[in-house]
Motif scaffolding. Structure first.
Motif, PDB file in Angstrom:
ATOM      1  N   GLY A 277     -45.432-121.057 -28.213  1.00 31.20           N
ATOM      2  CA  GLY A 277     -44.442-121.123 -29.272  1.00 31.20           C
ATOM      3  C   GLY A 277     -43.483-119.960 -29.203  1.00 31.20           C
ATOM      4  O   GLY A 277     -43.591-119.086 -28.331  1.00 31.20           O
ATOM      5  N   VAL A 278     -42.533-119.950 -30.127  1.00 35.06           N
ATOM      6  CA  VAL A 278     -41.578-118.846 -30.263  1.00 35.06           C
ATOM      7  C   VAL A 278     -41.392-118.552 -31.750  1.00 35.06           C
ATOM      8  O   VAL A 278     -41.667-119.400 -32.605  1.00 35.06           O
ATOM      9  CB  VAL A 278     -40.199-119.186 -29.638  1.00 35.06           C
ATOM     10  N   TYR A 279     -40.929-117.339 -32.036  1.00 31.96           N
ATOM     11  CA  TYR A 279     -40.583-116.982 -33.411  1.00 31.96           C
ATOM     12  C   TYR A 279     -39.129-117.399 -33.659  1.00 31.96           C
ATOM     13  O   TYR A 279     -38.217-116.936 -32.966  1.00 31.96           O
ATOM     14  CB  TYR A 279     -40.758-115.489 -33.645  1.00 31.96           C
ATOM     15  N   VAL A 280     -38.949-118.296 -34.610  1.00 32.86           N
ATOM     16  CA  VAL A 280     -37.625-118.815 -34.943  1.00 32.86           C
ATOM     17  C   VAL A 280     -37.102-118.071 -36.167  1.00 32.86           C
ATOM     18  O   VAL A 280     -37.818-117.894 -37.162  1.00 32.86           O
ATOM     19  CB  VAL A 280     -37.674-120.328 -35.222  1.00 32.86           C
ATOM     20  N   ILE A 281     -35.840-117.620 -36.100  1.00 32.16           N
ATOM     21  CA  ILE A 281     -35.205-116.896 -37.203  1.00 32.16           C
ATOM     22  C   ILE A 281     -34.218-117.833 -37.894  1.00 32.16           C
ATOM     23  O   ILE A 281     -33.285-118.343 -37.271  1.00 32.16           O
ATOM     24  CB  ILE A 281     -34.476-115.638 -36.680  1.00 32.16           C
ATOM     25  N   GLU A 282     -34.456-118.078 -39.194  1.00 33.11           N
ATOM     26  CA  GLU A 282     -33.567-118.925 -39.999  1.00 33.11           C
ATOM     27  C   GLU A 282     -33.174-118.142 -41.244  1.00 33.11           C
ATOM     28  O   GLU A 282     -33.968-118.030 -42.185  1.00 33.11           O
ATOM     29  CB  GLU A 282     -34.278-120.228 -40.385  1.00 33.11           C
ATOM     30  N   GLY A 283     -31.980-117.589 -41.225  1.00 35.63           N
ATOM     31  CA  GLY A 283     -31.549-116.759 -42.351  1.00 35.63           C
ATOM     32  C   GLY A 283     -32.401-115.513 -42.435  1.00 35.63           C
ATOM     33  O   GLY A 283     -32.460-114.717 -41.490  1.00 35.63           O
ATOM     34  N   ASP A 284     -33.099-115.330 -43.580  1.00 38.65           N
ATOM     35  CA  ASP A 284     -33.963-114.167 -43.737  1.00 38.65           C
ATOM     36  C   ASP A 284     -35.429-114.512 -43.471  1.00 38.65           C
ATOM     37  O   ASP A 284     -36.325-113.734 -43.779  1.00 38.65           O
ATOM     38  CB  ASP A 284     -33.815-113.584 -45.145  1.00 38.65           C
ATOM     39  N   ARG A 285     -35.674-115.675 -42.924  1.00 43.25           N
ATOM     40  CA  ARG A 285     -37.041-116.108 -42.685  1.00 43.25           C
ATOM     41  C   ARG A 285     -37.341-116.141 -41.183  1.00 43.25           C
ATOM     42  O   ARG A 285     -36.483-116.472 -40.376  1.00 43.25           O
ATOM     43  CB  ARG A 285     -37.275-117.491 -43.291  1.00 43.25           C
ATOM     44  N   VAL A 286     -38.596-115.807 -40.870  1.00 39.69           N
ATOM     45  CA  VAL A 286     -39.085-115.851 -39.496  1.00 39.69           C
ATOM     46  C   VAL A 286     -40.364-116.680 -39.487  1.00 39.69           C
ATOM     47  O   VAL A 286     -41.266-116.461 -40.300  1.00 39.69           O
ATOM     48  CB  VAL A 286     -39.379-114.441 -38.945  1.00 39.69           C
ATOM     49  N   SER A 287     -40.454-117.625 -38.600  1.00 38.67           N
ATOM     50  CA  SER A 287     -41.652-118.467 -38.522  1.00 38.67           C
ATOM     51  C   SER A 287     -42.000-118.723 -37.069  1.00 38.67           C
ATOM     52  O   SER A 287     -41.128-118.774 -36.193  1.00 38.67           O
ATOM     53  CB  SER A 287     -41.427-119.800 -39.245  1.00 38.67           C
ATOM     54  N   LEU A 288     -43.309-118.886 -36.827  1.00 39.83           N
ATOM     55  CA  LEU A 288     -43.774-119.189 -35.483  1.00 39.83           C
ATOM     56  C   LEU A 288     -43.767-120.702 -35.307  1.00 39.83           C
ATOM     57  O   LEU A 288     -44.393-121.431 -36.061  1.00 39.83           O
ATOM     58  CB  LEU A 288     -45.195-118.643 -35.270  1.00 39.83           C
ATOM     59  N   ARG A 289     -43.043-121.176 -34.279  1.00 39.47           N
ATOM     60  CA  ARG A 289     -42.886-122.602 -34.055  1.00 39.47           C
ATOM     61  C   ARG A 289     -43.545-122.989 -32.733  1.00 39.47           C
ATOM     62  O   ARG A 289     -43.275-122.384 -31.701  1.00 39.47           O
ATOM     63  CB  ARG A 289     -41.395-122.946 -34.021  1.00 39.47           C
ATOM     64  N   GLN A 290     -44.416-123.994 -32.796  1.00 38.72           N
ATOM     65  CA  GLN A 290     -45.067-124.466 -31.581  1.00 38.72           C
ATOM     66  C   GLN A 290     -44.093-125.281 -30.739  1.00 38.72           C
ATOM     67  O   GLN A 290     -43.288-126.054 -31.267  1.00 38.72           O
ATOM     68  CB  GLN A 290     -46.294-125.321 -31.919  1.00 38.72           C
ATOM     69  N   LEU A 291     -44.199-125.105 -29.395  1.00 39.70           N
ATOM     70  CA  LEU A 291     -43.311-125.796 -28.468  1.00 39.70           C
ATOM     71  C   LEU A 291     -44.109-126.620 -27.468  1.00 39.70           C
ATOM     72  O   LEU A 291     -45.270-126.331 -27.174  1.00 39.70           O
ATOM     73  CB  LEU A 291     -42.463-124.791 -27.674  1.00 39.70           C
ATOM     74  N   ARG A 292     -43.440-127.622 -26.946  1.00 42.62           N
ATOM     75  CA  ARG A 292     -43.949-128.317 -25.762  1.00 42.62           C
ATOM     76  C   ARG A 292     -43.011-127.932 -24.626  1.00 42.62           C
ATOM     77  O   ARG A 292     -41.805-128.206 -24.692  1.00 42.62           O
ATOM     78  CB  ARG A 292     -43.955-129.831 -25.971  1.00 42.62           C
ATOM     79  N   THR A 293     -43.579-127.280 -23.638  1.00 41.32           N
ATOM     80  CA  THR A 293     -42.753-126.703 -22.570  1.00 41.32           C
ATOM     81  C   THR A 293     -42.909-127.492 -21.270  1.00 41.32           C
ATOM     82  O   THR A 293     -43.862-128.249 -21.070  1.00 41.32           O
ATOM     83  CB  THR A 293     -43.128-125.237 -22.319  1.00 41.32           C
ATOM     84  N   GLY A 294     -41.938-127.267 -20.385  1.00 43.35           N
ATOM     85  CA  GLY A 294     -41.947-127.914 -19.080  1.00 43.35           C
ATOM     86  C   GLY A 294     -42.085-126.903 -17.965  1.00 43.35           C
ATOM     87  O   GLY A 294     -42.954-126.029 -18.004  1.00 43.35           O
ATOM     88  N   ASP A 295     -41.183-126.967 -17.012  1.00 42.85           N
ATOM     89  CA  ASP A 295     -41.260-126.120 -15.833  1.00 42.85           C
ATOM     90  C   ASP A 295     -40.654-124.744 -16.078  1.00 42.85           C
ATOM     91  O   ASP A 295     -39.767-124.564 -16.913  1.00 42.85           O
ATOM     92  CB  ASP A 295     -40.527-126.779 -14.654  1.00 42.85           C
ATOM     93  N   VAL A 296     -41.138-123.810 -15.310  1.00 37.02           N
ATOM     94  CA  VAL A 296     -40.564-122.462 -15.309  1.00 37.02           C
ATOM     95  C   VAL A 296     -39.376-122.460 -14.360  1.00 37.02           C
ATOM     96  O   VAL A 296     -39.466-122.910 -13.210  1.00 37.02           O
ATOM     97  CB  VAL A 296     -41.613-121.427 -14.862  1.00 37.02           C
ATOM     98  N   VAL A 297     -38.247-121.959 -14.816  1.00 36.26           N
ATOM     99  CA  VAL A 297     -37.023-121.869 -14.025  1.00 36.26           C
ATOM    100  C   VAL A 297     -36.618-120.407 -13.970  1.00 36.26           C
ATOM    101  O   VAL A 297     -36.011-119.875 -14.906  1.00 36.26           O
ATOM    102  CB  VAL A 297     -35.889-122.725 -14.632  1.00 36.26           C
ATOM    103  N   GLY A 298     -36.996-119.739 -12.881  1.00 38.95           N
ATOM    104  CA  GLY A 298     -36.718-118.305 -12.791  1.00 38.95           C
ATOM    105  C   GLY A 298     -37.494-117.538 -13.835  1.00 38.95           C
ATOM    106  O   GLY A 298     -38.727-117.585 -13.886  1.00 38.95           O
ATOM    107  N   ASP A 299     -36.761-116.801 -14.718  1.00 39.27           N
ATOM    108  CA  ASP A 299     -37.417-116.040 -15.782  1.00 39.27           C
ATOM    109  C   ASP A 299     -37.351-116.765 -17.120  1.00 39.27           C
ATOM    110  O   ASP A 299     -37.540-116.165 -18.172  1.00 39.27           O
ATOM    111  CB  ASP A 299     -36.784-114.652 -15.907  1.00 39.27           C
ATOM    112  N   ARG A 300     -37.079-118.080 -17.077  1.00 40.92           N
ATOM    113  CA  ARG A 300     -37.024-118.880 -18.298  1.00 40.92           C
ATOM    114  C   ARG A 300     -37.926-120.098 -18.160  1.00 40.92           C
ATOM    115  O   ARG A 300     -38.352-120.444 -17.067  1.00 40.92           O
ATOM    116  CB  ARG A 300     -35.586-119.316 -18.582  1.00 40.92           C
TER     117      ARG A 300
END
Length: 333
Positions: A277-300
């Motif tokens: 997951g990643v920490y998503v910033i929405e206004g003054d709020r921060v939340s941890l959001r789960q992701l479904r990821t694919g392939d690694v492309v370089g450093d991303r």
């Protein structure tokens, strides 16, 4: 913090962008240099110092055979050489004596020719005895089988005490594979074979995707399997590919064009077990959001689900986690 004020965290806005379109297939690691060592003499196995999966240096003794018959044959050949040499010396001396007096007519032409023939025959017998000695000496050397290169023992075909046969039908002894030069064999659908051939680049991923190696060369073989309609692709890896061993399954990643993708930095990713997951910033709020990821492309890494184009994420997940904990403590007070 005033309502609506963004947290003081390093962040970035993720946007869909053009990135290499990558496809992944499983491949099998192979040793470039692998051999099955065969018996070159009839003997009985006395010693097997190494077993399957043992790593051995170049020149290590892998099999030691009984050598009683070979030593006996060597001694007999040496005795035959001594006898043949003595006969050659005598025949040579006799011919030399006759050759010295033949011009004066003290011996007949027949006697001279006979002495020459005896000398030449004795030389032939000596040469044959020496050849036999070299052959028996080589057979004695065959009673010790050594590793042709450093590698790992992949299979053992014989046991201590077993009698083995040499040529013309030599018996298999030990299979060894070098760990220095490795390659990956991949089967790919015919629909992508030409794109992979044009691209000529690939990456090998293993250890859950944490380890990655670029292939030094990519070869698409010019024929397909008629049963599966797949092409074989060979990925050559540079020497010393630590962590890879023959027989392992790895992921072969091929870049076959460009496509619009949503990518986030690997450093922004939070991994908890198998969850990402990643920490998503929405206004003054921060939340941890789960992701479904694919392939690694370089450093991303590619985001398949869980994040939308234009959203802001924290680039330092550790700082984001500390900020959230501090906010909870303030709320409790």
């Amino acid at each position: 913090m005033p309502s609506g004020t963004a947290p003081p965290l390093a962040s970035l806005v993720v946007n869909v962008s053009e990135a290499p379109s990558r496809q992944v297939w499983d491949g099998t690691v192979e040793a470039v240099h692998a051999a099955v060592l065969m018996a070159q003499t009839d003997a009985r196995v006395l010693e097997l110092p190494y077993d399957v999966n043992d790593v051995v240096p170049k020149g290590a003794v892998l099999v030691r055979f009984s050598n009683v018959e070979q030593k006996s044959a060597t001694r007999a050949a040496q005795a035959q050489i001594a006898s043949a040499r003595a006969d050659f010396v005598n025949a040579g001396a006799n011919f030399k004596r006759l050759a010295a007096i033949y011009p004066q007519g003290y011996v007949s032409k027949a006697a001279y020719d006979q002495a020459l023939a005896q000398r030449n025959a004795a030389k032939g017998v000596l040469d044959a005895a020496q050849a036999q000695w070299r052959e028996t000496g080589q057979a004695e050397k065959y009673t010790v089988v050594r590793a042709p290169y450093a590698g790992v023992i992949t299979r053992r075909y014989v046991q201590v005490g077993e009698a083995v046969a040499g040529p013309p039908f030599p018996q298999q002894l030990i299979a060894i594979a070098s760990l220095r030069d490795l390659r990956v064999d991949v089967k790919v659908p015919q629909s992508v074979a030409e794109a992979i051939r044009r691209s000529g680049t690939a990456e090998v991923q293993f250890d859950g995707g944490r380890e990655r190696l670029a292939a030094s060369s990519v070869t698409v073989f010019p024929y397909a399997d008629p049963a599966t309609h797949t092409f074989s692709v060979r990925l050559e890896l540079s020497g010393g590919a630590a962590g890879l061993y023959p027989g392992m399954t790895v992921r072969a990643v091929f870049a076959i064009g460009e496509a619009k993708q949503l990518l986030v930095p690997l450093g922004a990713l939070v991994e908890r077990g198998e969850l990402q997951g990643v920490y998503v910033i929405e206004g003054d709020r921060v939340s941890l959001r789960q992701l479904r990821t694919g392939d690694v492309v370089g450093d991303r890494i590619q985001v398949l689900a869980g994040l939308d184009n234009g959203e802001r994420i924290a680039t330092d997940p550790a700082a984001a986690a500390r900020w959230l904990i501090a906010q909870r403590h303030r709320a409790v007070r």
